[in-house]
Design an enzyme around this catalytic site. Structure first.
Site, PDB file in Angstrom:
ATOM      1  N   HIS A   1       0.635  -1.300  -0.070  1.00 22.19           N
ATOM      2  CA  HIS A   1       0.379   0.063  -0.201  1.00 22.19           C
ATOM      3  C   HIS A   1       0.559   0.997   0.200  1.00 22.19           C
ATOM      4  O   HIS A   1       0.732   2.770  -0.141  1.00 22.19           O
ATOM      5  CB  HIS A   1      -1.253  -0.285   1.225  1.00 22.19           C
TER       6      HIS A   1
ATOM      7  N   LYS B   1       3.035   4.498  -0.972  1.00 27.57           N
ATOM      8  CA  LYS B   1       3.205   5.220  -1.732  1.00 27.57           C
ATOM      9  C   LYS B   1       4.096   6.295  -2.059  1.00 27.57           C
ATOM     10  O   LYS B   1       4.823   6.766  -0.826  1.00 27.57           O
ATOM     11  CB  LYS B   1       1.621   6.314  -2.006  1.00 27.57           C
TER      12      LYS B   1
ATOM     13  N   ASP C   1      16.046  12.220  -8.034  1.00 28.16           N
ATOM     14  CA  ASP C   1      17.172  12.073  -7.732  1.00 28.16           C
ATOM     15  C   ASP C   1      18.035  11.936  -6.756  1.00 28.16           C
ATOM     16  O   ASP C   1      18.967  12.991  -6.130  1.00 28.16           O
ATOM     17  CB  ASP C   1      17.944  13.321  -8.133  1.00 28.16           C
TER      18      ASP C   1
ATOM     19  N   HIS D   1      -9.629  10.599   2.006  1.00 33.16           N
ATOM     20  CA  HIS D   1      -8.766  10.057   2.022  1.00 33.16           C
ATOM     21  C   HIS D   1      -7.673  10.038   2.265  1.00 33.16           C
ATOM     22  O   HIS D   1      -6.474   8.985   2.235  1.00 33.16           O
ATOM     23  CB  HIS D   1      -8.256   9.385   0.149  1.00 33.16           C
TER      24      HIS D   1
ATOM     25  N   LYS E   1      -4.776  10.328   5.422  1.00 37.91           N
ATOM     26  CA  LYS E   1      -4.502   9.460   6.589  1.00 37.91           C
ATOM     27  C   LYS E   1      -3.371  10.295   6.784  1.00 37.91           C
ATOM     28  O   LYS E   1      -2.075   9.933   6.882  1.00 37.91           O
ATOM     29  CB  LYS E   1      -3.768   7.822   5.703  1.00 37.91           C
TER      30      LYS E   1
ATOM     31  N   ASP F   1      -0.947  15.626  20.278  1.00 36.36           N
ATOM     32  CA  ASP F   1       0.008  17.049  21.287  1.00 36.36           C
ATOM     33  C   ASP F   1       0.522  18.411  20.612  1.00 36.36           C
ATOM     34  O   ASP F   1       0.955  19.371  21.226  1.00 36.36           O
ATOM     35  CB  ASP F   1       1.475  16.622  22.279  1.00 36.36           C
TER      36      ASP F   1
END
Length: 515
Positions: free
Chosen positions: A172, A174, A179, A411, A413, A418
């Site tokens: 999952h 991404k 470079d 979508h 996440k 704190d």
């Protein structure tokens, strides 16, 4: 006769399973080429642009949140165009649509200019891409690998018959790294719905673009996955392409570029202030300690130790909140353990606020069922729950229904602890992210970014979501705020009786571990 027929059926089924099993065998990896991240990239355009900034902030990494969908596409497209030595690209989903085609072409063009391109895709969502991926892989400077691939390409469902334990585990992660100097990590896959290029589904998402030491960490992590036992060279899995098919990437891009919608989209990008700031090196980066957290890629085969999983690492890095936590997760399935964790925090006087998708906004009703069965326990413990509303004017995508997609869906996440630390990545707070899929993200010690999450919970989230509450009788109700007015809903707003009945049925099934 009936007995003999039964025996014959069993024999035929066993023979069929044996044939499927043989067809589903993966090739040997002994001849797989070895490669690692290119590190001597300080003399590249990106390296020269980044170096003064990194020197001015020793030990820290600079980040810039990519909240706007079109900026997120522009950043990837421009990094691919600016790269001179390498592109290391890793994704769960890559759509064969406008944005996906344009990014394929951008990587192809980079390779034509001498850039080494490594593309690692989870194979669960590559249906229809075999020819394009094989064509890319045939380029001398492009190598494509597939994570936990399907040996049987059509129909793929056959693979689950004998290989469910492996194929149920997906990558999952991404990341998009140019470079070894600049990287993009977060929640977005590659597809029009993630980049604001469609009138159908639109995902509200979050990435960060980063420079500094965390880029090297990301490259090292990419190498781990690239060399893992789950990553197979495309040439070992995909049918070979002939000379007539090798130009498929260029021809597909030419068709897309002639489309009026694509022309309008690219024109809007060129006019973007973000693009001018990125090209001019004027992005207002926020600097602080940033570290990469990721699963051991052995998780893709169920072989990772518990201490090498992202959940254990998140606990180690973030610990327990001392005052407050704001969590944003589109697929939120806390399970019994999650409820106990949040309950323990609220009993110690901590503020816990959570935003997830409402039933009207979710694109996976089964996941909503896993969350819905835990709502009352969370609310009784003092957790504040918000469910994102579908955006005003958004229409359901074609073919949507009780299990279909919505017109607007969360979508992103992320969470903040704190008011000082934040996480941005691919990890959903659900059993699948915790135990089955591999995940990654940045732990960012940055009060400014953490403060934005808290500000969202204080200001925008209550007016774009339904707040779920528990009545004195123990029943759920939803508050919808518009300016100074508040509307109460005693059933899940924006849904049909069939949708609610479907979710109630799914709540009864023992599938929480799969969600």
């Amino acid at each position: 006769m009936t007995y003999r027929r039964s025996i014959a059926v069993v024999v035929i089924l066993c023979a069929a399973l044996a044939v499927i099993g043989r067809c589903n065998r993966l090739p040997d990896l002994g001849t797989r080429a070895i490669s690692t991240a290119i590190t001597d990239t300080g003399a590249t355009r990106l390296g020269k642009a980044v170096a003064p900034l990194v020197v001015a902030h020793p030990g820290h990494s600079g980040i810039y949140p990519l909240r706007d969908a079109r900026d997120a596409f522009a950043a990837r497209f421009l990094l691919a165009s600016a790269a001179e030595r390498s592109l290391d690209v890793q994704y769960y989903i890559w759509r064969n649509d406008m944005s996906g085609t344009l990014l394929f072409k951008a990587m192809f063009d980079a390779a034509q200019q001498g850039v080494r391109v490594r593309l690692l895709l989870d194979d669960n969502n590559t249906s229809g891409l075999d020819t394009i991926l094989a064509a890319l892989d045939s380029h001398a400077r492009i190598e494509v690998r597939l994570f936990n691939p399907f040996a049987v390409r059509r129909p793929r469902a056959l693979g689950y018959v004998t290989g469910f334990a492996r194929l149920n585990r997906r990558m999952h992660n991404k990341s998009f790294t140019a470079d070894n100097q600049v990287t993009i990590v977060g929640g977005r896959n590659v597809g029009d719905e993630y980049f604001g290029a469609t009138d159908g589904v639109l995902f509200s998402d979050l990435d960060v673009i980063a420079v500094g030491p965390v880029v090297r960490e990301t490259s090292t992590d990419f190498d781990r996955y690239w060399a893992s036992a789950s990553s197979y060279p495309a040439q070992l899995i995909l049918p070979s392409v002939d000379a007539a098919q090798i130009g498929v990437v260029t021809s597909a891009a030419e068709r897309v570029e002639r489309d009026p919608a694509a022309v309008a989209y690219m024109n809007a990008l060129h006019a973007s202030p973000f693009v001018r700031e990125l090209i001019g090196g004027r992005l207002p980066l926020e600097w602080g300690p940033v570290s990469l957290i990721s699963d051991d890629p052995a998780k893709g085969l169920g072989r990772a130790a518990q201490e090498d999983l992202i959940v254990a690492k998140l606990k180690q890095v973030f610990g327990n909140p001392s005052e407050r936590m704001g969590l944003i997760s589109p697929y939120f399935v806390p399970g019994k353990a999650g409820v106990e964790l949040f309950t323990g925090w609220t009993r110690r006087g901590m503020q816990v606020r959570i935003l997830t998708n409402s039933l009207e906004a979710t694109d996976v009703a089964a996941v909503h069922a896993g969350y819905a069965r835990r709502r009352k326990a969370l609310l009784a413990a003092g957790v504040t729950l918000y469910e994102l509303r579908r955006s005003p004017g958004a229409r359901p995508a074609s073919g949507s229904g009780p299990f279909g997609s919505s017109g607007s869906s969360l979508h992103a996440k992320t969470f903040a602890v704190d008011g000082a630390r934040a996480f941005v990545g691919s990890f959903n707070f659900d059993p699948r992210s915790a135990q089955l899929n591999t995940e990654m993200g940045f732990a960012i010690h940055c009060p400014a970014l953490a403060g934005r999450v808290e500000t969202a919970f204080n200001e925008s989230i209550p007016f774009n979501s339904y707040e779920v509450r528990l009545s004195e009788e123990g029943e759920l109700y939803w508050l919808e705020r518009h300016g100074g007015s508040v509307i109460r809903h005693d059933t899940e707003p924006g849904t049909t009786a069939l949708q609610r009945a479907s979710v109630q049925f799914l709540c009864l099934l023992p599938i929480e571990w799969l969600l």
